[in-house]
Structures are given as structure tokens and as C-alpha cells.
Design an enzyme around this catalytic site. Structure first.
Site, PDB file in Angstrom:
ATOM      1  N   ARG A 174       3.090   6.386 -15.032  1.00  0.00           N
ATOM      2  CA  ARG A 174       3.262   5.153 -14.259  1.00  0.00           C
ATOM      3  C   ARG A 174       4.696   4.634 -14.292  1.00  0.00           C
ATOM      4  O   ARG A 174       5.142   3.961 -13.368  1.00  0.00           O
ATOM      5  CB  ARG A 174       2.288   4.085 -14.782  1.00  0.00           C
ATOM      6  CG  ARG A 174       2.069   2.942 -13.800  1.00  0.00           C
ATOM      7  CD  ARG A 174       0.952   1.995 -14.233  1.00  0.00           C
ATOM      8  NE  ARG A 174       1.144   1.521 -15.578  1.00  0.00           N
ATOM      9  CZ  ARG A 174       0.276   1.676 -16.582  1.00  0.00           C
ATOM     10  NH1 ARG A 174      -0.870   2.286 -16.386  1.00  0.00           N
ATOM     11  NH2 ARG A 174       0.553   1.220 -17.784  1.00  0.00           N
ATOM     12  N   TYR A 187       9.482 -12.396   7.865  1.00  0.00           N
ATOM     13  CA  TYR A 187       8.454 -11.417   8.244  1.00  0.00           C
ATOM     14  C   TYR A 187       7.080 -12.045   7.999  1.00  0.00           C
ATOM     15  O   TYR A 187       6.845 -12.629   6.933  1.00  0.00           O
ATOM     16  CB  TYR A 187       8.672 -10.191   7.354  1.00  0.00           C
ATOM     17  CG  TYR A 187       7.777  -9.017   7.592  1.00  0.00           C
ATOM     18  CD1 TYR A 187       7.765  -8.354   8.815  1.00  0.00           C
ATOM     19  CD2 TYR A 187       6.972  -8.527   6.568  1.00  0.00           C
ATOM     20  CE1 TYR A 187       6.967  -7.245   9.005  1.00  0.00           C
ATOM     21  CE2 TYR A 187       6.177  -7.415   6.747  1.00  0.00           C
ATOM     22  CZ  TYR A 187       6.169  -6.778   7.968  1.00  0.00           C
ATOM     23  OH  TYR A 187       5.384  -5.677   8.152  1.00  0.00           O
ATOM     24  N   LYS A 228      11.399   1.618   6.515  1.00  0.00           N
ATOM     25  CA  LYS A 228      12.170   1.563   7.752  1.00  0.00           C
ATOM     26  C   LYS A 228      13.358   2.540   7.676  1.00  0.00           C
ATOM     27  O   LYS A 228      13.176   3.730   7.783  1.00  0.00           O
ATOM     28  CB  LYS A 228      12.618   0.133   8.027  1.00  0.00           C
ATOM     29  CG  LYS A 228      11.476  -0.905   7.876  1.00  0.00           C
ATOM     30  CD  LYS A 228      10.408  -0.775   8.939  1.00  0.00           C
ATOM     31  CE  LYS A 228       9.121  -1.563   8.661  1.00  0.00           C
ATOM     32  NZ  LYS A 228       9.259  -2.976   8.370  1.00  0.00           N
TER      33      LYS A 228
END
Ligand SMILES: *Cc1c(COP(=O)(O)O)cnc(C)c1O
Length: 398
Positions: free
Chosen positions: A62, A116, A213
Site C-alpha cells: 500500500r 470543479y 488529464k
């Protein structure tokens, strides 16, 4: 690569960043290390390991492997003054981790009105449920943010340019006010990336990227990151570990692969977007073009002052017309897909209605709005496509 030979030129930086020799071991790219269990030599080794800092050290899956650390390190290297970076399974997960690292019950968050929409949802949903209040502010507020600061204000969240409407914020003025009050600053820097705006050097505490993105750049991976300045790094690490955030090595590897070409992609996205934005600006069917590099965009002067160049995402407002006329334009486009997200190699067009996602700033519009993501196709092909689209719009508008 020795530290002092590092370039400050973006194209060189993205090629070299994060490729530590101990992680690449003689090949070009750090390989995909898949791991949950890490094996120790002995009980003593295991005990010793548990007591030490796990940053960039194999401990348990992890906490990552060189595949994830390489990308995180690369993003840190692109931000002069940064202490470190953590990766998240999406941009929204990165925003959540950064806010949770700072805010506690009773605190107040100042959130830009042009954020956003899922960032707004996090503030008015989960954060509210945990006793954190949010005040929305005008993206053009600048140093006026000082008037909104109260005794419980703990963080100022910026996004510049804003989602859908692209207002450019005066980050320097807001950071100066925040520092004077000991308040943390966060910036969603997804549009510019550190290549166009090195946020930590601007005094931001947490700079956040939806790596989905431009970092990934190929529309096939969800990924987020937060890069921290030295003062707030420990809080981010502790919160990220407590939340159990982890990114698969395959996704991190694709992020690193995307990063290598980001400088040249971003240059082309920006160049084509500017050409198309200027063309749209001269059209009678178009009322306003909202690209920060064009003068009609609120905050254009700040954009010129602070940014190193344009990116490829912007909106434009049509002159009159209704929902059906806008749909006639978009539906017939040959080179633009209709879909959320952006930053990939392919062009996209979507209808946007920013008034649905604002509470303190509502600007009147001459007509419906469209957001374009300009991809890597030939700009003249895209212009010809939009030209036919505007003709369909004009015919439908009547
Ligand atoms: C897409 C986007 C996000 C969220 O990223 P995901 O990876 O889709 O969760 C955050 N901020 C901005 C500005 C975005 O465009």
C-alpha cells in the site's frame, strides 16, 4: 543524473524527472513493480523496518513501490521548492485527501465559486457532514479575500483558470493574504500543470493535479496527485496513509509514460487552441471566447503576468440560440467526441451551463455555452469542422 545538472526547461525536465538509477537499474523506464507483501530477511529486519519512515522504502504494497515513487518524484521535481508528492486513484480523491489533511470540525473553508463541480460537492457533502463549513468566493476577488477571513478560516482553495468559465485568479495576492493569517492554500492546477504554472514557487501549500488529464494524456487512466511544500508535507502523508490511498503500479507507469511527452503535447494543445480560439472570436455566431490567453476572459491580465503559456481547454458563448441549436452544432461534429474529461490526444466538445454550479457569481450570457478540448489533430481540420457546426447552429437558431 546529478542534481546540479538539472535543467529548468520543461521539455528536458519531463524526460528526465523521476528516473533514479536505483529504480531503473540500467533500463530507460522504471518497470512495473507489482506488490502487496514485501519479504524481510529476519524478524529483526521486519521490526527495524516498522520503526522507520516508509517514504520511498519497500514496506508493504500500500505504501508503493519504485513504480509509483518514480512518478511521484517526477511531479515533485517539476515544482521548485516542493517537499514531496502523493498519488491518488483520481483527481477528486487527491482533492479530498488534501482538504482532509488540513481541515477539522469547526473549521471554515473558502472555496472559489468556479471550482470543479465535484469539489463543490465534497465541500457541501462530506465536509459539511463532518462539521466543516464552506464559504464560496468570487474568482476575481484577489486581495479582497482578506474581508472573508474569519476566526475559523483554515484553508483557501483556488482553481485557476476556473472550471467551465476560465476566470484566472490572482494567486499571488491570495497567497500573501493567506500567509499573513497562517491559512493554508490549495490550488487545483490541472489546467496549467507545473509546466505552465509552478504553483509551489508561487507560495501554494498543496498543488493538486487531476493527472487523468494532461499527465496521462491518452484518456485511459484515472489518476490524481498532491504536491506539498515543506510545511504541510507531513500532514498530507499522515492523512493519505490513514485514508489507505494507493494507486496501481500499472496506472502509475502509464502516468509516467504520459509525462515524458507532456511538454511537447501541451505546447501543441495550446498552440492549436489559440488558433481556434482566435478564429471563433472573429465569428458573428460567437459572442465571447473564454480562453485565458484572450482579452475577453476575466483575469487575462493575471494570466499574462503569471502563466508560461496557454493550454488547450476553453469555452465559448454562442450568440443567441437555444439548447436545440447548440445540440445541432455539437451533434454533427466529425472530429470532436462528446464526453467528459479532457487532456487526452483527441478533441472533445460538450455543452456547459455554469450557472448550475455557481452560488455567488452569475454572469449574464448572450447564449448557450460550449467547452472545447483541443486535441492533437490538425487545427485546420478542427476549424473546418467547427465552421460547419456554426452553420448548423445558425440554421437551427433561425
Ligand atoms: C477532471 C478534473 C478533476 C477531477 O479529476 P478526476 O481524475 O476526473 O477525478 C479535478 N479538477 C479539474 C479542474 C478537472 O478538470
Amino acid at each position: 543524473m546529478s542534481h546540479d545538472s538539472r535543467s529548468d526547461k520543461p521539455a528536458t525536465q519531463v524526460v528526465q524527472a523521476g528516473r533514479r538509477p536505483e529504480w531503473t537499474a540500467g533500463i530507460v523506464n522504471p518497470p512495473v513493480w507489482r506488490a502487496s507483501t514485501i519479504l524481510y530477511d529476519s524478524v529483526a529486519h521486519l521490526r527495524d523496518s516498522a520503526g522507520r519512515d516508509t517514504h520511498h522504502r519497500l514496506f508493504y504494497g500500500r505504501r508503493g513501490t519504485p513504480t509509483q515513487w518514480s512518478l511521484a518524484d517526477a511531479l515533485t521535481e517539476l515544482e521548485p521548492g516542493a517537499e514531496g508528492t502523493f498519488l491518488y486513484p483520481s483527481g477528486v480523491a487527491a482533492i479530498a485527501a488534501a482538504l482532509l489533511a488540513i481541515l477539522s470540525r469547526g473549521d471554515e473553508l473558502l472555496l472559489v465559486d468556479s471550482a470543479y463541480d465535484p469539489t463543490r460537492g465534497l465541500a457541501t457533502g462530506l465536509l459539511k457532514r463532518f462539521g466543516i463549513t464552506t464559504r464560496f468566493y468570487d474568482p476575481m476577488i484577489g486581495a479582497g479575500i482578506a474581508d472573508l477571513i474569519g476566526p475559523n478560516t483554515r484553508a483557501i482553495f483556488m482553481e485557476s483558470p476556473g472550471s467551465l468559465t476560465f476566470e484566472v485568479q490572482d494567486i499571488l495576492a491570495i497567497v500573501a493574504v493567506a500567509k499573513a493569517h497562517g491559512i493554508a492554500t490549495l490550488l487545483d492546477n490541472t489546467w496549467a500543470t507545473p509546466l505552465l504554472l509552478p504553483a509551489i514557487a508561487f507560495g501554494i501549500d498543496y498543488t493538486i493535479l487531476a493527472c487523468t488529464k494532461y499527465i496521462v494524456g491518452h484518456s485511459d487512466v484515472m489518476l490524481g496527485s498532491v504536491t506539498a511544500g515543506p510545511d504541510r508535507f507531513a500532514a498530507l502523508r499522515d492523512t493519505s496513509f490513514q485514508l489507505g490511498q494507493h494507486v496501481s503500479p500499472d496506472d502509475a507507469w502509464l502516468g509516467s509514460r504520459g509525462l515524458r511527452t507532456m511538454a511537447i503535447r501541451l505546447k501543441q494543445h495550446g498552440e492549436s487552441a489559440l488558433k481556434i480560439a482566435h478564429w471563433l472570436n472573429g465569428r458573428p455566431e460567437v459572442a465571447t471566447v473564454l480562453h485565458p490567453a484572450l482579452p475577453d476572459c476575466p483575469g487575462h491580465d493575471v494570466f499574462v503576468r503569471d502563466f508560461r503559456g496557454p493550454a488547450g481547454l476553453f469555452s465559448f458563448v454562442l450568440n443567441g440560440g437555444d439548447e436545440a441549436a447548440r445540440a445541432a452544432l455539437i451533434d454533427g461534429l466529425a472530429h470532436f467526441g462528446i464526453g467528459y474529461s479532457w487532456g487526452g490526444y483527441e478533441s472533445l466538445a460538450i455543452p456547459v451551463d455554469p450557472h448550475r454550479h455557481r452560488s455567488v457569481t452569475r454572469r449574464d450570457q448572450a447564449g448557450p455555452m460550449i467547452r472545447l478540448q483541443i486535441g492533437l489533430e490538425d487545427a485546420d481540420d478542427l476549424i473546418a469542422d467547427l465552421d460547419r457546426g456554426l452553420a448548423r447552429f445558425a440554421a437551427a437558431r433561425g
